[in-house]
Every structure is written in structure tokens, then in C-alpha cells.
Design an enzyme around this catalytic site. Structure first.
Site, short mmCIF file in Angstrom:
data_model
loop_
_atom_site.label_atom_id
_atom_site.label_comp_id
_atom_site.label_asym_id
_atom_site.label_seq_id
_atom_site.Cartn_x
_atom_site.Cartn_y
_atom_site.Cartn_z
N GLY A 238 0.78 -1.24 0.00
CA GLY A 238 0.00 0.00 0.00
C GLY A 238 0.80 1.28 0.00
O GLY A 238 0.22 2.37 -0.04
N GLU A 288 4.32 -6.32 1.63
CA GLU A 288 3.81 -6.74 0.31
C GLU A 288 3.63 -5.57 -0.64
O GLU A 288 2.55 -5.34 -1.16
CB GLU A 288 2.44 -7.42 0.49
CG GLU A 288 2.38 -8.52 1.50
CD GLU A 288 0.93 -8.87 1.90
OE1 GLU A 288 -0.02 -8.23 1.40
OE2 GLU A 288 0.77 -9.77 2.73
N PRO A 289 4.68 -4.79 -0.88
CA PRO A 289 4.48 -3.65 -1.78
C PRO A 289 4.39 -4.09 -3.24
O PRO A 289 5.09 -5.01 -3.66
CB PRO A 289 5.74 -2.80 -1.57
CG PRO A 289 6.73 -3.70 -0.96
CD PRO A 289 6.06 -4.90 -0.42
N ARG A 291 2.89 -1.42 -6.05
CA ARG A 291 3.05 -0.13 -6.73
C ARG A 291 4.38 0.54 -6.41
O ARG A 291 5.00 1.15 -7.27
CB ARG A 291 1.91 0.78 -6.28
CG ARG A 291 1.85 2.09 -7.01
CD ARG A 291 0.80 3.03 -6.41
NE ARG A 291 -0.37 2.39 -5.89
CZ ARG A 291 -1.56 2.35 -6.50
NH1 ARG A 291 -1.73 2.93 -7.65
NH2 ARG A 291 -2.57 1.74 -5.93
N ARG A 327 -6.63 3.22 -15.44
CA ARG A 327 -6.66 3.92 -14.16
C ARG A 327 -7.37 5.28 -14.21
O ARG A 327 -8.17 5.59 -13.33
CB ARG A 327 -5.25 4.07 -13.57
CG ARG A 327 -4.52 2.74 -13.35
CD ARG A 327 -3.28 2.87 -12.50
NE ARG A 327 -3.61 3.12 -11.12
CZ ARG A 327 -3.56 4.29 -10.53
NH1 ARG A 327 -3.11 5.33 -11.19
NH2 ARG A 327 -3.91 4.44 -9.28
N TYR A 331 -10.50 5.19 -11.78
CA TYR A 331 -10.32 5.87 -10.48
C TYR A 331 -10.20 7.38 -10.62
O TYR A 331 -9.90 8.05 -9.66
CB TYR A 331 -9.03 5.40 -9.79
CG TYR A 331 -8.80 3.92 -9.77
CD1 TYR A 331 -9.64 3.07 -9.06
CD2 TYR A 331 -7.72 3.36 -10.44
CE1 TYR A 331 -9.42 1.71 -9.03
CE2 TYR A 331 -7.49 2.00 -10.41
CZ TYR A 331 -8.33 1.17 -9.72
OH TYR A 331 -8.10 -0.17 -9.68
N CYS A 364 -14.53 3.56 -28.01
CA CYS A 364 -15.87 4.16 -28.11
C CYS A 364 -16.53 4.28 -26.75
O CYS A 364 -17.50 3.58 -26.44
CB CYS A 364 -16.72 3.33 -29.05
SG CYS A 364 -15.96 3.23 -30.66
N GLU A 365 -16.00 5.12 -25.90
CA GLU A 365 -16.55 5.40 -24.57
C GLU A 365 -16.14 6.81 -24.20
O GLU A 365 -14.97 7.18 -24.41
CB GLU A 365 -15.92 4.49 -23.51
CG GLU A 365 -16.14 3.03 -23.68
CD GLU A 365 -17.18 2.46 -22.72
OE1 GLU A 365 -17.72 3.21 -21.88
OE2 GLU A 365 -17.45 1.27 -22.85
N TYR A 393 -0.23 -1.46 -12.11
CA TYR A 393 -1.65 -1.55 -12.45
C TYR A 393 -1.94 -0.90 -13.80
O TYR A 393 -2.97 -0.27 -14.02
CB TYR A 393 -2.52 -0.93 -11.33
CG TYR A 393 -2.21 -1.54 -9.99
CD1 TYR A 393 -2.59 -2.84 -9.71
CD2 TYR A 393 -1.49 -0.84 -9.01
CE1 TYR A 393 -2.28 -3.43 -8.48
CE2 TYR A 393 -1.18 -1.42 -7.79
CZ TYR A 393 -1.58 -2.72 -7.54
OH TYR A 393 -1.27 -3.30 -6.33
#
Ligand code: LLP
Length: 438
Positions: A238, A288-289, A291, A327, A331, A364-365, A393
Site C-alpha cells: 500500500g 507486500e508492496p 506499486r 486507471r 479511479y 468508443c466510450e 496496475y
């Protein structure tokens, strides 16, 4: 630090001009810096040196075999969330005895595979899963090493989709119930209690929530050690990175650069905050990194296809789409976007002329964007751009939506660069599709 820098007006990754990578492999292409990734790994490893520790890289952030191999060779273990990730780790030469298997919905096939490969631990998230693993291990006459994921109920101040440590989401077991669930686990004869785990969320840019959660769990760890002799406490991943102004900052302290966003902490800040409550627990500490190792170590190269005006608005339509990097769409996350050739920012007076523009993909969005109303140098057809901080990610969340082939991936090390994943071709899109046999 990260190793993307302008040299004589050209954006380099380590000692490689990114324009050369685009020429050779085309666009869109993800490019990763081996030096950056290894530097991050080495710094964290050194900062945690006073503890008996194991770094389990969260493979989900970027699971290209070449990246896994880099980290495996450096000594990393892996945090995996599927049989597929375990398969990749083993294919990359990783050690299953350094793998923790997390995730709320492990299947029978995955559990059997992980038992056969003798993973270090199953990180378990519910009583139902404990029971399932116990039965599968029993049928195999094996003992499954397990840790429970405790939910410390700490607010991690991150995007709600990637916050996991509060009681309001599906992850982990609340502290009010954790002792009882361990007692149940102790009764299951095919399980061996080996640890406890927590993970409070992703892209957390302050050290305080980690320290707070660890302090909350410390008494639980002590009790579990006394009762069951647990060997490890995993404090999860995290650790956040810089997304804004990820390029301009100088060497060394790049993670302290803000630009409107809270600064991501340094390895030092993190270690200083978490070390005191961990030091006297006398268990092995896992982190547990994902990113943190790869995020700033990768960019997505894309080329401007068309520039379009619509009323007062201007769009640069690039050849990467939301299917390549989701992303921003998912987000609303911010990624710095910079031209690979810096001189396209200059006018005859030598001053940078900028304008507001949307940088969008061909999908197409309406959600297919990388930047909205972004102040950018004037862009033209054919300009090569780098979408920064896309190493985590990015590719792993890519899809074939709109029947777009998956992009290529390349790795840079010093002055060398090579392909680590071929760009898909149209034939790849239909491979595996078969006529229904009625
Ligand atoms: N451990 C566990 C149990 C996790 O669930 C995660 C991430 C990690 C470690 C690694 O977290 P990291 O160090 O990378 O923050 N797709 C989102 C991020 C999802 C994270 C899911 N879990 C994004 O693009 O921001």
C-alpha cells in the site's frame, strides 16, 4: 529516485532515448526501468534490515515475467492472488517457499496447486475459506500453512476502491472476532497456524495509518505467538507513490514533490514509523508492496493520431486507449503526460506555449481519457507522449475491449532495451474462440 529524465530535449529512460524504443517497437508500448525498480527494492530492503523480514512483491501490480525475474533474482518473495500468478512466479524462477497466497475467493484448483508447490502461507479471509482449505489439505494428506487477514479498521485516506482496512469492506476479519476464528482454525487438523496478515489499502501517502494499524495489531500478534507460535506478521503493501509532477523533481528526494497532491513518503519515513512497534514482536515481518517498486518505474508510450477541435474544446486523440491503461477512467487517477521530444513545447521565442486539451483514446466510450483540460504544450499529429508512473496496475489491467490488441512491453537496463512482451496481433484476438459443438 526514478530514471526518466530529459537529456538534450529528449526523454530518456536510463540511458535509452524513448523515441528509439517507440521506433523499434511501435506504440502504444509500456517501458519499464530495471534500475528504478531495483533501486526501490534495495532501499526498502536496507531500511527494514534491523528486522528479520521478507519482502513479498505484490505480483498483481505488474506480473510480466521479466519484472518478476528481476525481483526474484534480487531475493524477493511474492504476494500472489491467483494460481495464474503462482504459475508466473515459478516460470520466472521465483521461490514458492517465499510466496504468500492472498485473495478472498481461492478456488479448489488454486488451493491444490499452491499446496503442491508448498507456498509459505495461505492468507485466509473467512471461516468458510478456512474450512475449504482444511478439507482440500486433508484429502491430499497435507498440512496447509495459514495466516488470517485481520482487519484493523483504520482509515487509510485513499480512493474508496482501493481502501481495504476499514470494517466496511469485504476484506479480512474484524479484531472483535479474530481470536475466535484462530481458535476454530486451531481445531482444524489439516491446518497449521503460521502467521497473521493485514493490508489497509493502496496508494497510501502517509506513514501514520500503517503505524496506527500495526500498533492496533501488535497485542494480537503477541497473543498469537504465545498461543500458536506464529512465525510471521505481514503488514501488507500500500505504500504510495508520486503521480503528480512525477518528472520535474531532481534526484534523491523525488517522492517529497507535491504539486497539490499529498507527498508520498520516503522509505525512510515508512521505516521510521513502522519499525518501533515491530521491533520487539520477535516474529518475521513481511511487507507486500506492489506499486511502490514498479509504479514510477514505468511509462506508457503513445503517439498523437489526430488533433480535433470541437467548439472551444480541443482533443488530442492518441493511439493508447482505456483498454491499455484504465486507471484514469476507473479511479479518475492523475498521470503526468509529457512529450518525449521536449522541443515541441517551445515557440520561436523559446518560451513554452501551453494550452488546455483533453488527451483521449480511440475507444468508443466517453470515459476513454487520460487527461481532461490538461495544460499541455501544443500537440501535433505524430507527437510521441509518455504517460508517466504507469508501471503499476497498467498493463496488468489492460483488456482487449474494442478488439484492440494488447500493447507491447519493453524493459530498459542501462543503455540496453528489449521487448519483454510482444504486441498482440489481430490473429491473437480470435485465438481460443471455437465453434459451438451443439
Ligand atoms: N497486499 C494485498 C493484500 C493487496 O490487496 C494489495 C493490493 C497489495 C498487497 C499491494 O498493494 P500496493 O502496494 O500495490 O498498493 N488497481 C488499483 C490498485 C489495487 C490494489 C489491490 N491490492 C490501482 O490501480 O490503483
Amino acid at each position: 529516485m526514478h530514471l526518466f529524465r530529459y537529456r538534450d530535449g529528449q526523454l530518456y529512460c536510463e540511458d535509452v532515448d524513448l523515441a528509439r524504443v517507440a521506433e523499434k517497437f511501435g506504440t502504444p508500448t509500456y517501458v519499464y526501468s530495471a534500475g528504478t525498480i531495483l533501486d526501490h527494492y534495495t532501499r526498502l530492503d536496507a531500511a527494514l534490515a534491523p528486522l528479520d523480514h521478507l519482502i513479498c512483491y505484490a505480483a498483481k501490480a505488474n506480473s510480466n515475467r521479466a519484472i518478476l525475474k528481476l525481483l526474484a533474482d534480487a531475493g524477493a518473495g511474492f504476494d500472489i492472488v491467483s494460481g495464474g500468478e503462482l504459475f508466473r512466479v515459478l516460470a520466472a524462477g521465483g521461490d514458492s517457499a517465499k510466496c504468500t497466497f492472498a485473495g478472498v475467493g481461492k478456488s479448489r484448483e488454486e488451493i491444490e496447486y499452491a499446496l503442491d508447490q508448498r507456498v509459505y502461507s495461505f492468507n485466509v479471509e473467512s471461516e468458510a475459506e478456512l474450512d475449504y482449505i482444511d478439507r482440500i489439505a486433508g484429502a491430499k494428506k497435507a498440512h496447509a500453512p495459514i495466516a488470517l487477514r485481520a482487519n484493523p479498521d483504520v482509515e487509510s485516506h485513499t480512493h474508496k476502491y482501493i481502501s481495504t482496512g476499514s470494517h466496511e469492506n469485504k476484506f479480512g476479519i474484524g479484531l472483535d472476532r479474530i481470536a475466535a476464528v484462530y481458535e476454530q482454525a486451531a481445531k482444524m487438523i489439516n491446518l497449521e497456524i503460521v502467521g497473521v496478515q493485514m493490508h489497509i489499502g493502496s496508494q497510501i501517502t502517509e506513514a501514520a495509518p500503517f503505524a496506527k494499524a500495526i500498533k492496533k495489531l501488535a497485542p494480537v500478534v503477541r497473543e498469537l505467538k504465545a498461543k500458536y507460535g506464529i512465525k510471521f506478521f505481514s503488514t501488507g503493501g500500500g505504500m504510495g507513490i508520486i503521480y503528480r509532477r512525477a518528472l520535474e523533481s531532481g534526484s534523491g528526494q523525488w517522492w517529497h514533490d507535491h504539486g497539490g497532491e499529498p507527498a508520498a513518503f520516503s522509505v525512510r519515513d515508512y521505516a521510521d514509523a513502522v519499525m518501533p512497534p515491530l521491533l520487539d514482536l520477535n516474529v518475521r515481518i513481511l511487507v507486500e508492496p506492489g506499486r511502490f517498486f514498479v509504479g514510477n518505474g514505468g511509462v506508457l508510450l503513445t503517439r498523437v493520431r489526430y488533433v480535433k477541435k470541437s467548439g472551444a474544446k480541443k482533443f488530442a486523440i492518441v493511439d493508447a486507449g482505456m483498454n491499455d491503461l484504465i486507471r484514469p477512467a476507473l479511479y479518475h487517477s492523475y498521470h503526468e503526460i509529457v512529450p518525449v521530444k521536449q522541443s515541441i513545447t517551445s515557440t520561436s521565442k523559446g518560451k513554452n506555449k501551453t494550452e488546455k486539451i483533453d488527451i483521449v483514446g480511440p475507444v468508443c466510450e466517453s470515459g476513454d481519457f487520460f487527461a481532461l483540460d490538461r495544460e499541455m504544450p501544443q500537440l501535433h499529429e505524430g507527437d510521441l507522449l509518455a504517460i508517466m508512473s504507469a508501471g503499476a496496475y497498467g498493463f496488468v489491467m489492460a483488456s482487449n475491449y474494442n478488439s484492440r490488441p494488447l500493447p507491447a512491453e519493453a524493459l530498459v537496463r542501462g543503455d540496453k532495451f528489449g521487448l519483454i512482451r510482444k504486441r498482440q496481433r489481430w490473429e491473437d484476438l480470435v485465438r481460443g474462440e471455437v465453434e459451438a459443438e451443439w
